[in-house]
Design a protein around this motif. Structure first.
Motif: not given
Ligand code: C2E
Ligand code: MG
Ligand code: MG
Length: 757
Positions: A521-528
């Motif tokens: 399950q992906p962890k998404i960089d909230l900035q990019t």
């Protein structure tokens, strides 16, 4: 049903045997009768031939003798009979010429003349001096008839002789009687009798009145008899029949019994003087055969009867043993009531038709101790008591049984499970109140009961075994209370237990067969907005293809220690995946792997991890180890030491599910972790508009983490708003269904490297 079949078979067998037997008997009797009849016929015709022969011989001889006499008489008529000497001479000469033994002439008046060969002729012989047989013949001839006497012994010659007589007439008037005696050859044959029926028979001569004229010396009946009717040899009826035949000069076949044996006889008229030839077959064969046949027939009939009796006996035995078998098969020998088999049969009948059947399973609490304390006999008595009291309280359409040991089953009616359970409780209380009364002990018998409600039963009315299994499952749950308990079956709970049972019994095989799969399950960089990492989540796909989720087996594995193996296996999977990406030229993202508490403090844990990463030639910096906050509760120092060891190798440490349990900012400040994962529940609370308090706490946590150089991941991002919220709060990464559900590694690769985000 079994019994009816046996009955039908036995009846058929009996019918076949009986019919075949009777048929054989009838044929046997028929054949025997035919044989006997044929023998009688043969004997009869033999007797007939014999009597014919004798009759012919007799007729021939008598008629020739009469012929000679007649010739002589006519000659005498022209002679001067008064001149005795002259006459005597003639007589003597005639006698010499013929074969007669003696000859005599008796005039109607005066004395007679007798000529005996080789002796001087006697004259002046008085008729009264002659033997009665002679007198009889003379008197008959004087009536004008030719006469023949019986056989008698002559006083003159001492021989058995016969006397013939014919009247001598003069001018149509009888003037005297010419008499001749003879020793007929045939008579001596009759007397000797050895030529008749090849030596197996004899012939007598009788008169019309049945009086013996000549009686064979070989006569079957040795007693002295004047007539054939003397003695008990002929029945009254047969005597009448014979007398009638004799009177009518008819041929008649008859038989008589003598000394237990029956003999055939033929009476045939000779047509002389009303005489009869009586031929007796003294042969024993025919009656013997008849007897043998009869003996065989009787033996046969006896055997048949015996067979039928045996069959009937066998049938009775089979029926009895069948009944016993039936009792054994359908009754509990201890209580005398139904056993499980008959209970199930009744349940099979009733369950699909009635929707108010509740199935209950009962057990005695600690029954094995009751057995030990009170002994087997008392314990058995208790079981009988339970059965008896329980049965007494059932309604007519309810039933119960003892299965084995202290296990009982019952069917109770009612659509309200609560009410039925209450009734069951009442019954159980009643049973226990009077149980072991006779032991004078304070022991308190307790019962527990599992019940499958009518609604559950109606859901699968054909599944009888299932109903019992589910009642037993509920029974297990009811166990262990300190009072009588009824537990109503809970399907959900049962399912969980089934899965748990499956999990524990199949985990080793599943690991061996690679049924555990790594989902990402992906962890998404909230900035990019780019992929910043992924969490490895285990999925179990057994042979049947129905996926099992971690919450169905991880807690069990943590309890039984299997998580140690599984977590290392997942690290292995993560490393293998990283190696694959690298080998494919893809720049990988860090993968997080969940680590259970057990594993984390294993002595060779670090060594194992190092072996895995070096085996796949993957740097530790690509692996984030997610641990649970609970680990810190026991010994934060020890935990920190382990964290540091791992960080030294290059692993990153993440604290998972922060905020779900005993999380405190205090814990956070003491742990040297690299990442903090805020629990999904946290986000849910904050997302709830009115909950500013949670928002403040979250802000504080994020800020504190930032200050400590810990990156913050928020789990459970499900919406754009969720994402906006955590971004505003200053979180670094977001993980949740908003981005992607956990997917298998190939799908993950395709999704994040196959196309732009
Ligand atoms: P976790 O480590 O906190 O994993 C996150 C769980 O939240 C995953 O459930 C994931 O599917 C679920 N999740 C992620 N995004 C969302 C969302 O937006 N909404 C909702 N409702 N749920 C979301 P999963 O995969 O069922 O795992 C449950 C837990 O099982 C994990 O919680 C973790 O504690 C444990 N677990 C999973 N895999 C492993 C493993 O390999 N080893 C160990 N020891 N535990 C594992
Ligand atoms: Mg996790
Ligand atoms: Mg989590």
């Amino acid at each position: 049903m079994e019994e009816t079949r046996i009955q039908a078979r036995l009846r058929r067998a009996a019918r076949i045997i009986l019919t075949a037997g009777l048929l054989l008997l009838a044929v046997g009797i028929g054949v025997a009768a035919f044989l006997v009849n044929s023998m009688i016929q043969v004997t009869n015709s033999q007797m007939r031939a014999e009597t014919d022969e004798y009759k012919n011989r007799l007729t021939r001889q008598i008629s020739s003798d009469f012929q000679i006499l007649t010739t002589m008489s006519s000659f005498l008529e022209f002679t001067e009979v008064e001149q005795a000497d002259n006459f005597a001479q003639i007589l003597d000469q005639s006698n010499l010429r013929s074969d007669f033994v003696t000859m005599a002439y008796f005039p109607t008046d005066g004395t007679g003349v007798v000529a005996i060969p080789d002796e001087p002729v006697r004259t002046d012989v008085r008729l009264e001096d002659m033997q009665p047989e002679v007198q009889n013949v003379v008197s008959r001839t004087r009536n004008g008839e030719a006469a023949l006497s019986k056989l008698f012994e002559s006083e003159l010659t001492r021989e058995k002789i016969f006397v013939y007589g014919i009247p001598v007439e003069e001018n149509g008037r009888v003037v005297g009687s010419l008499i001749a005696s003879d020793q007929l050859e045939i008579f001596s044959d009759i007397l000797g009798g050895d030529t008749v029926l090849g030596g197996n028979g004899h012939i007598h001569m009788i008169s019309t009145s049945g009086e013996f004229l000549i009686r064979s010396q070989d006569a079957v009946v040795q007693e002295n008899m004047e007539t054939i009717f003397d003695g008990p040899y002929f029945s009254e009826k047969e005597t009448e029949r014979i007398q009638a035949a004799l009177a009518g000069q008819e041929t008649i076949y008859t038989s008589f019994r003598y000394q237990g044996r029956s003999y055939q006889a033929l009476l045939q008229p000779v047509e002389i003087n009303g005489w009869y030839m009586l031929c007796v077959n003294s042969m024993r064969e025919s009656s013997e055969i008849y007897r043998i046949v009869m003996v065989i027939a009787i033996t046969f009939a006896g055997a048949l009867l015996l067979m039928v009796l045996l069959l009937a006996y066998g049938y009775r035995l089979t029926r009895r043993s069948n009944r016993e078998l039936h009792d054994l098969a359908f009754h509990d020998p201890l209580t005398g009531g139904d056993n499980l088999r008959s209970f199930m049969l009744r349940l099979t009948e009733v369950l699909p038709q009635q929707n108010d059947c509740n199935v209950a399973a009962l057990n005695v609490h600690q029954f094995k101790f009751i057995n030990e304390i009170f002994g087997r006999e008392r314990a058995d008595r208790l079981l009988r008591h339970i059965h008896q009291e329980f049965s007494k309280r059932l309604q007519p359409d309810e039933f119960c049984c003892r299965d084995s040991a202290d296990r009982f089953f019952a069917v109770l009616r009612g659509t309200d499970a609560g009410q039925v359970a209450a009734r069951l409780n009442g019954i159980m209380d009643e049973i226990c109140r009077t149980a072991l009364e006779d032991t004078n002990s304070d022991y308190r018998v307790l019962l527990y009961c599992g019940m499958l409600s009518a609604a559950e039963c109606a859901a699968a009315p054909q599944d009888i075994n299932g109903a019992l299994t589910r009642a037993l499952f509920a029974l297990e749950r009811a166990k262990g209370n300190d009072r009588n308990t009824v537990w109503i079956y809970d399907a959900e709970l049962h399912k969980q237990e089934e899965v748990a049972n499956y999990v524990e019994s199949h985990m080793h095989q599943a690991l061996r067969d690679r049924e555990f799969r790594m989902y990402l399950q992906p962890k998404i960089d909230l900035q990019t907005g780019r992929l910043g990492g992924a969490e490895a989540l285990v999925r179990w796909i057994p042979g049947n293809g129905r996926m099992l989720y971690p919450d169905q087996f991880i807690p069990l594995f943590e309890a039984n220690g299997f998580s140690v193996s599984l977590d290392l296996y997942m690290v292995e999977c993560a490393c293998r995946q990283l190696r694959t990406w690298m080998d494919q030229g893809i720049k990988p993202v860090p993968l997080s792997v969940n680590q259970s508490k057990l594993l984390f403090f294993e002595a060779d844990y670090i060594q194992n991890l190092q072996q895995i990463i070096s085996r796949h030639n993957v740097s530790a910096r690509w692996i984030t180890l997610e641990i649970l906050e609970g680990l810190a509760l026991e010994n934060a120092e020890k935990l920190n030491a382990r964290i540091e060891q791992l960080q030294k190798i290059g692993f990153r440490i993440s604290m998972d599910d922060f905020g779900s349990g005993y999380s405190s900012l205090n814990t956070l400040s003491h742990l040297h972790i690299d990442e903090l994962k805020l629990d999904r529940g946290f986000l849910m609370e904050v997302a709830d508009q009115g909950n500013t308090r949670s928002r403040i706490i979250m802000e504080q946590i994020v800020q504190m983490a930032k200050r400590l150089g810990i990156s913050v991941v928020v789990e459970g991002v499900e919406t754009r708003e969720n994402e906006e919220l955590i971004r505003t709060l200053g979180c670094d990464y977001g993980q949740g269904y908003y981005y992607s559900k956990p997917i298998d590694a190939d799908a993950f690769t395709a999704r994040f490297w196959g196309c732009e985000l």
